[in-house]
Design a protein around this motif. Sequence first.
Motif, PDB file in Angstrom:
ATOM      1  N   GLU A 169       0.829  -1.205   0.000  1.00  0.00           N
ATOM      2  CA  GLU A 169       0.000   0.000   0.000  1.00  0.00           C
ATOM      3  C   GLU A 169       0.866   1.258   0.000  1.00  0.00           C
ATOM      4  O   GLU A 169       0.587   2.225  -0.726  1.00  0.00           O
ATOM      5  N   LEU A 173       0.843   4.141  -3.000  1.00  0.00           N
ATOM      6  CA  LEU A 173       0.541   5.554  -2.772  1.00  0.00           C
ATOM      7  C   LEU A 173       1.654   6.456  -3.297  1.00  0.00           C
ATOM      8  O   LEU A 173       1.390   7.485  -3.933  1.00  0.00           O
ATOM      9  N   GLN A 176       1.513   6.516  -7.158  1.00  0.00           N
ATOM     10  CA  GLN A 176       0.403   7.321  -7.669  1.00  0.00           C
ATOM     11  C   GLN A 176       0.668   8.817  -7.489  1.00  0.00           C
ATOM     12  O   GLN A 176       0.394   9.629  -8.376  1.00  0.00           O
ATOM     13  N   VAL A 254       2.682   7.586   6.053  1.00  0.00           N
ATOM     14  CA  VAL A 254       1.433   6.983   5.588  1.00  0.00           C
ATOM     15  C   VAL A 254       0.661   6.513   6.818  1.00  0.00           C
ATOM     16  O   VAL A 254       1.165   5.713   7.605  1.00  0.00           O
ATOM     17  N   THR A 256      -2.756   5.200   6.870  1.00  0.00           N
ATOM     18  CA  THR A 256      -4.008   4.590   6.432  1.00  0.00           C
ATOM     19  C   THR A 256      -4.536   3.664   7.527  1.00  0.00           C
ATOM     20  O   THR A 256      -3.883   3.450   8.552  1.00  0.00           O
ATOM     21  N   GLU A 257      -5.696   3.083   7.292  1.00  0.00           N
ATOM     22  CA  GLU A 257      -6.268   2.162   8.275  1.00  0.00           C
ATOM     23  C   GLU A 257      -5.348   0.971   8.530  1.00  0.00           C
ATOM     24  O   GLU A 257      -5.220   0.512   9.669  1.00  0.00           O
ATOM     25  N   LYS A 284      -3.349  10.007   4.406  1.00  0.00           N
ATOM     26  CA  LYS A 284      -4.201   8.823   4.283  1.00  0.00           C
ATOM     27  C   LYS A 284      -4.509   8.439   2.842  1.00  0.00           C
ATOM     28  O   LYS A 284      -5.062   7.371   2.596  1.00  0.00           O
ATOM     29  N   ASN A 285      -4.197   9.317   1.894  1.00  0.00           N
ATOM     30  CA  ASN A 285      -4.525   9.022   0.504  1.00  0.00           C
ATOM     31  C   ASN A 285      -3.563   9.748  -0.431  1.00  0.00           C
ATOM     32  O   ASN A 285      -2.688  10.507   0.010  1.00  0.00           O
ATOM     33  N   VAL A 286      -3.741   9.528  -1.718  1.00  0.00           N
ATOM     34  CA  VAL A 286      -2.831  10.090  -2.720  1.00  0.00           C
ATOM     35  C   VAL A 286      -2.875  11.611  -2.710  1.00  0.00           C
ATOM     36  O   VAL A 286      -1.836  12.284  -2.783  1.00  0.00           O
ATOM     37  N   GLU A 287      -4.080  12.173  -2.613  1.00  0.00           N
ATOM     38  CA  GLU A 287      -4.212  13.630  -2.636  1.00  0.00           C
ATOM     39  C   GLU A 287      -3.446  14.275  -1.485  1.00  0.00           C
ATOM     40  O   GLU A 287      -2.759  15.294  -1.664  1.00  0.00           O
ATOM     41  N   GLU A 288      -3.563  13.687  -0.302  1.00  0.00           N
ATOM     42  CA  GLU A 288      -2.852  14.231   0.857  1.00  0.00           C
ATOM     43  C   GLU A 288      -1.343  14.074   0.711  1.00  0.00           C
ATOM     44  O   GLU A 288      -0.582  14.934   1.157  1.00  0.00           O
TER      45      GLU A 288
END
Length: 334
Positions: A169, A173, A176, A254, A256-257, A284-288
Amino acid sequence: MRGIVLVAADFAPSTALGMVAEELRSRGESATFISGKGEIVLPEDTTVVIAGMAHSPEMAQGELGALRQAVRKGIPIGLYADTFDCAGREWFAEARKNTQFLIVPTEKEKTKALELFPRANIVATGNPLWEASVFPESTRAEVRKRISMTEDQIVIFCPLRKESHINREHLWLVRQALERIDNEKILVVVTGHPGDETYKENPDAYRPLFPANAIQLVGTTLVKELLPGTDVVIGAGSGAGIDAIYQRVPVIDVMTELVLNEVERLHRRRVWQPVEDGSSIGIKNVEELVSALEQVTSGAGKDRLLAAQEKAYPRPTHPKQAVHAMVAEIQEWI
């Protein structure tokens, strides 16, 4: 002869307590480090026991066995909680009422531990391994030359964890985010974790997930050796990020959950302390991640992050500051 016994199972506290044992011996003390991986029988001349606090009940059995023996014999015991929220690990609850002293890495960890160890002397000494990052053996130019990096490249270091699903994961990320940024000057450096079974079986297992401009360093390369040449670290709540903080390198974690599940399992709280301190940017995600990379590669954003690191994690003035503080506390009990 006063017999000091130091016991630990996990790699990091084992290394730190090994350093402490060596320093004690250099001062004329009888100090023995014993691996906590297996059954332990305390030497007859033992006068104090200090144990690490392993990351799982299974790994902690050797440490707990040594502590129980010491308590039965009336020998003082201490604990070394080497990382965030380590002092609260429930599998050490039985030892709390008998613990004479507790060593933690920061003042914030000391405050957290007060209600758990009301009878113990709690001392914040620093962590010998974290503090070692402050004194790298190589300069930025030397590191970059060694691994063929040019000075105009933006070097992003991605140290992986033990857990394969988190690593996949993590790399997805990063890939991406960098595809969106599309900066040909960015070079990603990846290192595997020696405790990752997937990596040990096949060092190339993660290569299909790498960004376009990435290299992987394998073998004996240490994280601390790479950090002076690094511009940004993108980690996932690991010790490499803490090393980077002490070297004042911008860190993105990173969160994430999947990562938070592991953080909660190891540290009892669903938060990574450096993110809470503002010393690292949690994403938590690509945008962040894209936004965080833009922040730490700009002057103002980078300066704010480094100022937060300085406030939360002041650097030692000499390489053995934490070791000396730990030795001083142990010597109070012999």
